[in-house]
Enzyme design. Structure first.
Site, PDB file in Angstrom:
ATOM      1  N   ALA A   1       0.941  -1.339  -0.121  1.00 44.00           N
ATOM      2  CA  ALA A   1      -0.098  -0.019   0.037  1.00 44.00           C
ATOM      3  C   ALA A   1       0.816   1.069   0.154  1.00 44.00           C
ATOM      4  O   ALA A   1       2.131   1.200  -0.123  1.00 44.00           O
ATOM      5  CB  ALA A   1      -1.033  -0.127   1.078  1.00 44.00           C
ATOM      6  N   ASN A   2       0.186   2.208   0.237  1.00 43.95           N
ATOM      7  CA  ASN A   2       1.078   3.728   0.551  1.00 43.95           C
ATOM      8  C   ASN A   2       0.485   4.494   1.644  1.00 43.95           C
ATOM      9  O   ASN A   2      -0.579   3.979   2.151  1.00 43.95           O
ATOM     10  CB  ASN A   2       1.220   4.413  -0.974  1.00 43.95           C
TER      11      ASN A   2
END
Length: 402
Positions: A211-212
């Site tokens: 993810a980020n």
């Protein structure tokens, strides 16, 4: 000015967010509104009638049984002699009174007696917001036609408390007031829009994912700004911790593939604003069980493959929207990468920004963007994400009208 000639009855109730009402008065008056304040007894524990009166340039009403104010049944006059009743902050206590028709002070009596639109800027501790009685009261008030703005996610006044409960910022509340009172200022009426927001989570195994750090704040703000201008908005949101904006359809997804499917299912549309920070890669095959560390062995190798490019797909789609806006979150060479993305993705505009850790943009409340198009580059100053959203929505409206 957007609110010129409009009279706002501002009810300030007793929450710590009452201090924000001072800036709210200033913002409303900047836009031409006349602000007539009512303060509960509890509100006066946080801010003074003197400060409120100085900023509003009007008498501050505090007592239901005031000999001076009630000689002509003043609470009825206050309830009717306005264009909108705004409660900021709206506490759980005042909302409960409204839901049950209790009128035991000036504020609650005015709210029961008014026949004008009512907008609540809710603010309270997250546990109070999520409490079952509060949820029942909210449902009752919505059924009664009461409008809400917020609350928002963030840090609370209490130490080590965070969650959904912060009062919306004065600019957000002002925009909501304009939306209710100035239905004519809706240049996107009849238009449809898709907005993507937040990160995507690409599973590695049942407990891990790629993810980020995207919070979704910018995408959600843009969706809300487009809706305020009259667009029928579908928000496609990755996993975020902030509440869904009101006044639109929100589709919740987790992965990039799910986001692409949700976006294409909404075509054709007039506007597409691809704000989501989509993970570039996913694992070829995610594990069914948690991948365990093995003593003395190297970490398990992850075979990655590229995720679908949602912006490029939409930019070159057979049912391409009339206006396609993409985002370029970069840590270096922002303009160069933004220009390249504009051409490669088939977008009409790229909103490029520097998301280096020192900027605080990822997960933060402010943004500094450059609008890149075939006409050139327009650099905007440092703004709140809500202000960026308002400017971008107005720019989109002007592009379509032109």
């Amino acid at each position: 000015m957007e609110l010129s000639g409009k009279r706002i009855l501002l009810i300030i109730s007793g929450g710590i967010a009452a201090y924000k009402s001072l800036d709210l008065i200033r913002r409303l008056r900047e836009r031409g509104a006349e602000v007539r304040p009512v303060m509960t007894k509890s509100a006066q524990e946080f801010i003074t009638p003197l400060a409120v009166g100085a900023l509003s340039s009007d008498h501050v009403y505090t007592e239901l049984f005031s000999r001076e104010d009630e000689q002509d049944v003043g609470h009825i006059r206050l309830a009717r002699d306005c264009d909108l009743v705004l409660v900021a902050p709206a506490t759980a206590n005042l909302m409960a009174k409204m839901a049950h028709g209790i009128a035991d002070d000036l504020a609650s009596t005015v709210l029961l007696a008014t026949d004008r639109p009512v907008l609540l800027a809710a603010a309270m501790n997250p546990k109070m917001w999520d409490a079952a009685p509060t949820r029942r009261n909210i449902e009752t008030l919505r059924t009664d036609g009461i409008s809400f703005i917020g609350p928002m996610a963030g840090e609370m006044a209490e130490s080590n408390e965070a969650g959904v409960g912060r009062m919306a910022e004065p600019l957000q509340i002002t925009a909501a007031v304009i939306e209710i009172l100035d239905a004519g200022a809706r240049p996107l009426e009849g238009r449809t829009a898709i907005v993507t927001s937040g990160p995507t989570h690409e599973p590695i195994d049942p407990v891990r994912y790629i993810a980020n750090r995207s919070s979704g704040r910018q995408g959600h703000a843009i969706a809300a700004a487009l809706a305020r201008l009259g667009a029928k908005v579908t928000l496609v949101s990755g996993p975020v911790t902030i509440p869904d904006p009101s006044g639109m359809t929100t589709l919740h997804v987790e992965t990039a593939s799910e986001m692409l499917e949700a976006v294409t299912s909404q075509l054709p549309t007039d506007i597409a604003v691809m704000v989501a920070a989509v993970a570039d890669w996913r694992v070829v095959t995610s594990a069914d069980q948690k991948i365990k560390k093995q003593p003395g062995e190297a970490p398990a190798a992850l075979q990655l493959t590229e995720n679908p490019d949602i912006l490029k797909t939409i930019g070159h789609h057979a049912q391409r929207p009339q206006l396609v806006v993409g985002f370029a979150a970069e840590t270096q060479n922002v303009e160069a990468y933004g220009r390249a993305k504009l051409e490669r993705k088939g977008a009409d505009m790229i909103v490029a920004n520097d998301v280096s850790p020192e900027t605080g943009v990822m997960g933060g409340n402010r943004n500094r963007v450059k609008i890149i198009s075939a006409q050139g580059i327009d650099e905007w100053p440092d703004l709140s994400k809500e202000e960026v959203a308002e400017r971008l929505a107005a720019l989109i409206a002007s592009k379509l009208s032109g």
